[in-house]
Design a protein around this motif. Sequence first.
Motif, PDB file in Angstrom:
ATOM      1  N   PRO A 195       0.997  -1.102   0.147  1.00 48.22           N
ATOM      2  CA  PRO A 195      -0.116   0.088  -0.033  1.00 48.22           C
ATOM      3  C   PRO A 195       0.793   1.134  -0.002  1.00 48.22           C
ATOM      4  CG  PRO A 195      -0.779  -1.490   1.674  1.00 48.22           C
ATOM      5  CD  PRO A 195       0.670  -2.189   1.084  1.00 48.22           C
ATOM      6  N   ALA A 196       0.336   2.234  -0.552  1.00 48.95           N
ATOM      7  CA  ALA A 196       1.095   3.395  -0.594  1.00 48.95           C
ATOM      8  C   ALA A 196       1.568   3.834   0.677  1.00 48.95           C
ATOM      9  CB  ALA A 196       0.450   4.765  -1.421  1.00 48.95           C
ATOM     10  N   GLY A 197       2.581   4.451   1.050  1.00 52.71           N
ATOM     11  CA  GLY A 197       2.886   4.977   2.410  1.00 52.71           C
ATOM     12  C   GLY A 197       4.349   4.885   2.574  1.00 52.71           C
ATOM     13  N   ALA A 198       4.768   5.116   3.924  1.00 52.21           N
ATOM     14  CA  ALA A 198       6.144   5.170   4.327  1.00 52.21           C
ATOM     15  C   ALA A 198       6.860   3.923   4.032  1.00 52.21           C
ATOM     16  CB  ALA A 198       6.403   5.502   5.907  1.00 52.21           C
ATOM     17  N   LEU A 199       6.531   2.674   4.197  1.00 47.79           N
ATOM     18  CA  LEU A 199       7.125   1.575   4.018  1.00 47.79           C
ATOM     19  C   LEU A 199       7.562   1.418   2.478  1.00 47.79           C
ATOM     20  CD1 LEU A 199       8.371  -0.955   5.262  1.00 47.79           C
ATOM     21  CD2 LEU A 199       5.981  -2.280   4.885  1.00 47.79           C
ATOM     22  N   GLN A 200       6.540   1.601   1.615  1.00 50.01           N
ATOM     23  CA  GLN A 200       6.795   1.729   0.179  1.00 50.01           C
ATOM     24  C   GLN A 200       7.672   2.610  -0.300  1.00 50.01           C
ATOM     25  OE1 GLN A 200       3.904   3.363  -2.765  1.00 50.01           O
ATOM     26  NE2 GLN A 200       3.665   0.976  -3.571  1.00 50.01           N
TER      27      GLN A 200
END
Length: 451
Positions: A195-200
Amino acid sequence: MATLDPVTTATQLATAYTQPLQTQITTQTQNAQKESTALNTLRSALSAFDSALSSLSSSKGLKQFTASFNTAGIATATTTSKAQAGSYQFHVEQLATAHQLVFEDLPAVPVALGGPITVQLQDGSSFNVNLVAADSDSDGTISQSEIARAINQANDNQGKVVASVVTSGGQTQLLLSSSKTGEGGEITIDASGLPAGALQDAFNSSRELTAAQDAVVWLGGQGGVRMQQASNTFTSIEGVSLTFTRAMTATEAPLTLTVSDDASGTAGKVEEFVKAYNTLRTALDSLTKAGGENSSGGVFASDAGIRALSSKLNSLLRAEYDGVSLTQLGVKGDRNGQLSLDKDRLEKALLADPAALDKVFGSASVSAPTGLLGGMSKYLDQWLTSGSGQIASRQNSIQIQQKNLSARQTRLDAQYDSYYQRYLQQFTQLATLQAQMEHTSGLFAQVSMGS
């Protein structure tokens, strides 16, 4: 009249009746045990010799070479018997390196923000990692350590990429290292499944610590033959394995490798065979020696099978292999069958024919046995093979014989007990009668004296 002892008399008579058969069983049992022990000794001696043959065959050959460099710290080298004496020059443009990527401050995220990532290598291989299942402590978040563990344990990874967590200066980083050197080990991460976000975002912003590159080495110095490969170990020269450990500057003089004959090392390899054979010969001589007036013979002194074994080994030693014999290589036997090596003759023979050692000794390889080593190893298999070899067959026969002897001993013991009990009963009755007669005789004597 002497007093009759029923126990002693019964024991003597029962022993007298069973002694001849007992002597026979005892002798046969002792002989069977001696033969079994001797077979174990023979097995150990043959196995040790066979192991020596395998060791010589699996080594880098009997003919030895030395490899040296004009400059230290740039490369190491090993040689086999297929090497040729000579000099070779190299320039090491660059070493092969394994790719390393670092992801800094990868955030711990809720499991819901996890998902699949794909780890890809430049050689075309790849594997998937499901980060949703990475929450091993079930705390609802995915940490860097859990991501590293998930990558390492991915089904199709199989050690291709090693993930580890490194902390330096208070900053935690996820380090990915390719397990192999070369351009084919370059790592890329496809995080599009997250999912789009900090980890990606963190997976999309890696920093390269070490580039994935092939080794580039020039044979003959700069401008010579360019050699490029993923490993720093080169086997381009037959019989020589080179491992380069440092790249060279453009202005450095060429690295020179000198391959030379190692006469001492070669003689040492041949002496390994000589020593192994002499040890076996000593064991065989002990097992087959003839007895004399003051000494007993070996267990197999008159065994035709062991004599055939000894004879076969001798014939293999005397045989020629591709027109070359052991004697021509300086290996000769004395009147007791012990071998010795004439190093000067060996050196001269190899100067005349460098391949002579390989011709004679060959290989003890199971799939393609050749020469003396192959012939001896193949013949020894007939004796040493578990279950069907001659030693195993002989041991099985002895075990059957020992079992039969044990059964005969049990029957003889029962027969002895039967004799003993019968005689004990008879002589106990006789002793009782004797006592009664002595008592009656004593009464008559008293009556006579009284009258």
